[in-house]
Motif scaffolding. Structure first.
Motif, short mmCIF file in Angstrom:
data_model
loop_
_atom_site.label_atom_id
_atom_site.label_comp_id
_atom_site.label_asym_id
_atom_site.label_seq_id
_atom_site.Cartn_x
_atom_site.Cartn_y
_atom_site.Cartn_z
N PRO A 11 0.76 -1.36 0.08
CA PRO A 11 0.10 -0.15 -0.05
C PRO A 11 0.79 1.30 0.01
CG PRO A 11 -0.88 -1.62 1.56
CD PRO A 11 0.25 -2.14 0.97
N GLU A 12 1.92 1.46 0.50
CA GLU A 12 2.67 2.37 0.57
C GLU A 12 3.52 2.81 -0.44
OE1 GLU A 12 5.22 -1.03 2.47
OE2 GLU A 12 2.94 0.10 3.02
N LYS A 13 3.37 1.93 -1.48
CA LYS A 13 4.10 1.97 -2.55
C LYS A 13 3.37 2.02 -3.99
CE LYS A 13 8.39 0.20 -1.31
NZ LYS A 13 9.81 -0.69 -1.71
N ASN A 14 1.84 1.92 -3.60
CA ASN A 14 0.97 1.71 -4.64
C ASN A 14 0.17 3.10 -4.78
OD1 ASN A 14 -1.68 1.34 -5.65
ND2 ASN A 14 -1.89 -0.88 -4.98
N PRO A 15 0.54 3.64 -6.05
CA PRO A 15 0.06 4.98 -6.45
C PRO A 15 -1.52 4.96 -6.15
CG PRO A 15 1.08 3.98 -8.26
CD PRO A 15 1.18 3.07 -7.15
N GLY A 16 -2.56 3.97 -6.54
CA GLY A 16 -3.94 4.01 -6.56
C GLY A 16 -4.07 4.29 -4.95
N VAL A 17 -3.46 3.77 -4.06
CA VAL A 17 -3.93 3.71 -2.68
C VAL A 17 -3.22 5.11 -2.19
CG1 VAL A 17 -3.27 2.58 -0.44
CG2 VAL A 17 -3.82 1.20 -2.24
N ILE A 18 -2.37 5.45 -2.72
CA ILE A 18 -1.99 6.82 -2.19
C ILE A 18 -2.88 7.87 -2.68
CG2 ILE A 18 -0.11 8.59 -2.56
CD1 ILE A 18 1.97 6.28 -2.71
#
Length: 66
Positions: A11-18
């Motif tokens: 999650p901390e590297k997922n652009p969609g989550v960010i």
């Protein structure tokens, strides 16, 4: 982006989550609009985002398209 936003990406590297987190926090603070500046190579991203919002079910969409 499909791979970068996939379930195998933390999650901390997922652009969609960010992006979703940023939009959610902004909405919780009363912000209901977003401006996205793009490079010429992805200038059609606005049309894609507008279509994405239009396709959301009405009960889950709290955004308005430009």
């Amino acid at each position: 982006m499909v791979k970068a936003c996939g379930p195998a990406t933390a999650p901390e590297k997922n652009p969609g989550v960010i992006l979703g987190t940023i939009l959610g926090v902004a909405a919780n603070h009363g912000r209901d609009k977003i401006t996205i500046f793009t490079s010429p190579g992805i200038s059609d991203a606005g049309a894609w985002l507008e279509q994405l919002i239009a396709d959301l079910p009405a009960k889950s969409a709290r955004a308005s398209s430009p």
